[in-house]
Write a protein that holds these residues in place. Structure first.
Motif, mmCIF file in Angstrom:
data_model
loop_
_atom_site.group_PDB
_atom_site.id
_atom_site.type_symbol
_atom_site.label_atom_id
_atom_site.label_comp_id
_atom_site.label_asym_id
_atom_site.label_seq_id
_atom_site.Cartn_x
_atom_site.Cartn_y
_atom_site.Cartn_z
ATOM 1 N N ARG A 143 0.904 -1.146 0.001
ATOM 2 C CA ARG A 143 -0.084 -0.041 0.041
ATOM 3 C C ARG A 143 0.839 1.333 -0.023
ATOM 4 O O ARG A 143 0.507 2.348 0.022
ATOM 5 C CB ARG A 143 -0.942 0.078 1.248
ATOM 6 C CG ARG A 143 -2.025 -1.084 1.386
ATOM 7 C CD ARG A 143 -2.895 -0.901 2.485
ATOM 8 N NE ARG A 143 -2.300 -1.198 3.490
ATOM 9 C CZ ARG A 143 -2.823 -0.993 4.979
ATOM 10 N NH1 ARG A 143 -4.045 -0.719 4.993
ATOM 11 N NH2 ARG A 143 -2.218 -1.277 6.024
ATOM 12 N N ARG A 144 2.224 1.304 0.007
ATOM 13 C CA ARG A 144 2.813 2.176 0.185
ATOM 14 C C ARG A 144 4.274 2.257 -0.922
ATOM 15 O O ARG A 144 4.588 0.878 -1.280
ATOM 16 C CB ARG A 144 3.467 2.617 1.544
ATOM 17 C CG ARG A 144 2.432 2.883 2.612
ATOM 18 C CD ARG A 144 2.807 3.103 3.711
ATOM 19 N NE ARG A 144 3.828 1.923 4.227
ATOM 20 C CZ ARG A 144 4.432 1.893 5.321
ATOM 21 N NH1 ARG A 144 4.511 3.026 6.066
ATOM 22 N NH2 ARG A 144 5.151 0.922 5.817
ATOM 23 N N CYS A 145 4.891 3.365 -1.408
ATOM 24 C CA CYS A 145 5.892 3.352 -2.036
ATOM 25 C C CYS A 145 6.743 4.452 -1.800
ATOM 26 O O CYS A 145 6.023 5.532 -1.485
ATOM 27 C CB CYS A 145 5.569 2.956 -3.560
ATOM 28 S SG CYS A 145 4.522 4.274 -4.366
ATOM 29 N N LEU A 146 8.033 4.539 -2.074
ATOM 30 C CA LEU A 146 8.690 5.743 -2.044
ATOM 31 C C LEU A 146 8.953 6.698 -3.457
ATOM 32 O O LEU A 146 9.195 5.546 -4.507
ATOM 33 C CB LEU A 146 10.357 5.272 -1.705
ATOM 34 C CG LEU A 146 10.496 4.783 -0.342
ATOM 35 C CD1 LEU A 146 11.923 4.485 0.180
ATOM 36 C CD2 LEU A 146 10.171 6.135 0.660
ATOM 37 N N LEU A 147 8.990 7.810 -3.473
ATOM 38 C CA LEU A 147 9.248 8.435 -4.630
ATOM 39 C C LEU A 147 10.496 9.218 -4.611
ATOM 40 O O LEU A 147 10.510 10.228 -3.472
ATOM 41 C CB LEU A 147 7.828 9.604 -4.943
ATOM 42 C CG LEU A 147 8.118 10.696 -5.956
ATOM 43 C CD1 LEU A 147 8.166 10.126 -7.375
ATOM 44 C CD2 LEU A 147 6.936 11.572 -6.000
ATOM 45 N N ARG A 148 11.308 9.322 -5.406
ATOM 46 C CA ARG A 148 12.397 10.097 -5.301
ATOM 47 C C ARG A 148 12.305 10.991 -6.576
ATOM 48 O O ARG A 148 12.138 10.476 -7.749
ATOM 49 C CB ARG A 148 13.840 9.377 -5.368
ATOM 50 C CG ARG A 148 13.813 8.528 -4.254
ATOM 51 C CD ARG A 148 15.190 7.509 -4.308
ATOM 52 N NE ARG A 148 15.436 6.948 -2.985
ATOM 53 C CZ ARG A 148 14.855 5.726 -2.611
ATOM 54 N NH1 ARG A 148 14.223 5.201 -3.600
ATOM 55 N NH2 ARG A 148 15.088 4.950 -1.535
ATOM 56 N N THR A 149 12.344 12.190 -6.403
ATOM 57 C CA THR A 149 12.074 13.300 -7.449
ATOM 58 C C THR A 149 13.031 14.520 -7.288
ATOM 59 O O THR A 149 13.722 14.804 -6.305
ATOM 60 C CB THR A 149 10.673 13.451 -7.542
ATOM 61 O OG1 THR A 149 10.428 14.373 -8.646
ATOM 62 C CG2 THR A 149 10.118 14.386 -6.225
ATOM 63 N N GLY A 150 12.971 15.374 -8.081
ATOM 64 C CA GLY A 150 13.693 16.738 -8.152
ATOM 65 C C GLY A 150 13.014 17.801 -8.635
ATOM 66 O O GLY A 150 11.978 17.819 -9.485
ATOM 67 N N ALA A 151 13.405 19.095 -8.286
ATOM 68 C CA ALA A 151 12.697 20.271 -8.693
ATOM 69 C C ALA A 151 13.538 21.375 -8.767
ATOM 70 O O ALA A 151 14.727 21.393 -7.976
ATOM 71 C CB ALA A 151 11.379 20.657 -7.837
ATOM 72 N N PRO A 152 13.472 22.299 -9.328
ATOM 73 C CA PRO A 152 14.353 23.798 -9.459
ATOM 74 C C PRO A 152 14.309 24.028 -7.923
ATOM 75 O O PRO A 152 15.409 24.893 -7.512
ATOM 76 C CB PRO A 152 13.813 24.701 -10.084
ATOM 77 C CG PRO A 152 12.872 23.966 -11.303
ATOM 78 C CD PRO A 152 12.291 22.760 -10.468
ATOM 79 N N SER A 153 13.299 24.170 -7.142
ATOM 80 C CA SER A 153 13.224 24.762 -5.698
ATOM 81 C C SER A 153 12.411 23.739 -4.929
ATOM 82 O O SER A 153 11.503 23.124 -5.376
ATOM 83 C CB SER A 153 12.846 25.947 -5.822
ATOM 84 O OG SER A 153 11.453 26.296 -6.082
ATOM 85 N N LEU A 154 12.579 24.067 -3.414
ATOM 86 C CA LEU A 154 11.684 23.346 -2.893
ATOM 87 C C LEU A 154 10.364 23.729 -2.526
ATOM 88 O O LEU A 154 9.262 22.954 -2.858
ATOM 89 C CB LEU A 154 12.150 23.232 -1.351
ATOM 90 C CG LEU A 154 13.656 22.561 -0.814
ATOM 91 C CD1 LEU A 154 13.818 22.703 0.430
ATOM 92 C CD2 LEU A 154 13.354 21.109 -1.442
#
Length: 345
Positions: free
Chosen positions: A269-280
């Protein structure tokens, strides 16, 4: 011996061209006796080609399916048609076969006679394929050039423009071409940075001459698709984050593509998402718009941005004269939409 070998190739070409031939027809085409045809058929069988025969006046010879794909011998018109079709597929005209099309096109163009290369070039120069909108178009000539460099283990030199507009000149040891989310990426060892990098093919301009040859290094990862996904969704950005999504891996994958982040199952029922962006701050909206409840794992300061945006939204709701009542059916999550963030290392 040369005459016999040439005749065997011609015989194989005839067997590939039609479903079935009689012995007399083959003898007439090859200008030999039926006995010579039978000997040549036996030679093809010894080489592993499954040539079947049926006796009698209604019988004949036909090439069956074998354990391995035999070399295809194409007529001029067939070779031109295949090359043009592969170029269309490589440009994204047929979903799912882009990478295989580039590899096959590189092999075919290496052996095409110059007269056929001119025909293929003319057809591509004066025809416009009507393809669906999506990622940037990449010239198939560039893709085959990159594929040749990968195959031949030859260093590449090119000018490159990164996602933030910075221009640079790179010298790399090319490893593989990867097609993801309607974009082509080159995975290569960057000699100047002494590390593996991922490059958008539409942002590079080759600067020949290429070379010299190099000894291939161990690849950066067993799963190149996952490596490229991390490069275009996480490493390419100034800020990275890991959050725990309250959704199964299958549910999350329906909304979050490889260019938006990498997913790893925790349980059913759960998973980890690793992601990026220009700013928080942008990261907050990126994660919220997935439509799932989540918990921040890292970085800790991302929680502060979430609280600031929560307070801002609360003030906006309090100041609104006609604030809508919250839904009562339990559907209190933000509607999920596919994120469009992407980039490259």
């Amino acid at each position: 011996m040369l005459e016999t070998s040439a005749r065997l190739l011609r015989l194989l070409s005839l067997l590939q061209a039609h479903r079935e031939w009689s012995g007399a027809e083959l003898a007439d085409r090859l200008d030999v006796t039926p006995r010579t045809v039978r000997r040549d058929i036996d030679r093809l069988r010894e080489l592993g080609y499954p040539v079947h025969s049926a006796p009698g006046t209604a019988g004949g010879y036909r090439l069956g399916a074998g354990a391995e794909l035999p070399p295809l011998l194409l007529e001029d018109e067939e070779a031109v048609a295949v090359a043009v079709g592969l170029r269309t597929a490589a440009a994204g005209g047929v979903e799912g076969i882009e990478e295989a099309s580039v590899r096959a096109l590189a092999k075919l163009e290496q052996v095409l006679p110059h007269r056929l290369q001119r025909q293929v070039g003319a057809l591509n120069a004066f025809t416009v394929p009507l393809l669906g909108s999506g990622g940037p178009r990449v010239d198939p000539n560039l893709l085959t050039e990159l594929a040749h460099a990968c195959r031949d283990c030859r260093r590449l030199r090119f000018d490159y423009t990164s996602h933030d507009g910075t221009a640079s000149r790179r010298t790399v040891e090319p490893h593989r071409l990867v097609f993801a989310r309607r974009r082509w990426y080159l995975v290569a060892w960057d000699a100047g940075r002494a590390d593996w990098r991922t490059y958008r093919a539409d942002r590079l301009t080759p600067t020949p001459p290429h070379g010299p040859r190099f000894t291939p290094r161990p690849p950066p990862a067993e799963d190149l698709a996952a490596y490229v996904s991390r490069g275009i969704s996480t490493r390419a950005y100034a800020r990275q984050a890991t959050v725990l999504l309250h959704a199964s891996l299958e549910q999350a994958a329906e909304r979050i593509g490889p260019a938006a982040g990498t997913l790893e199952a925790v349980d059913e029922r759960r998973c980890l998402l690793r992601t990026g962006a220009p700013s928080l701050e942008v990261m907050v909206f990126h994660i919220v718009m997935t439509g799932f409840d989540f918990e921040v794992r890292e970085p800790p300061e991302l929680t502060g941005y979430i609280q600031a945006i929560r307070d801002r939204l609360s003030r906006a709701l309090a100041a609104s004269p006609s604030a809508a009542s919250p839904p009562r059916d339990g559907a209190d999550r933000t509607p999920g939409t596919r994120s469009g963030s992407s980039g490259e290392s």
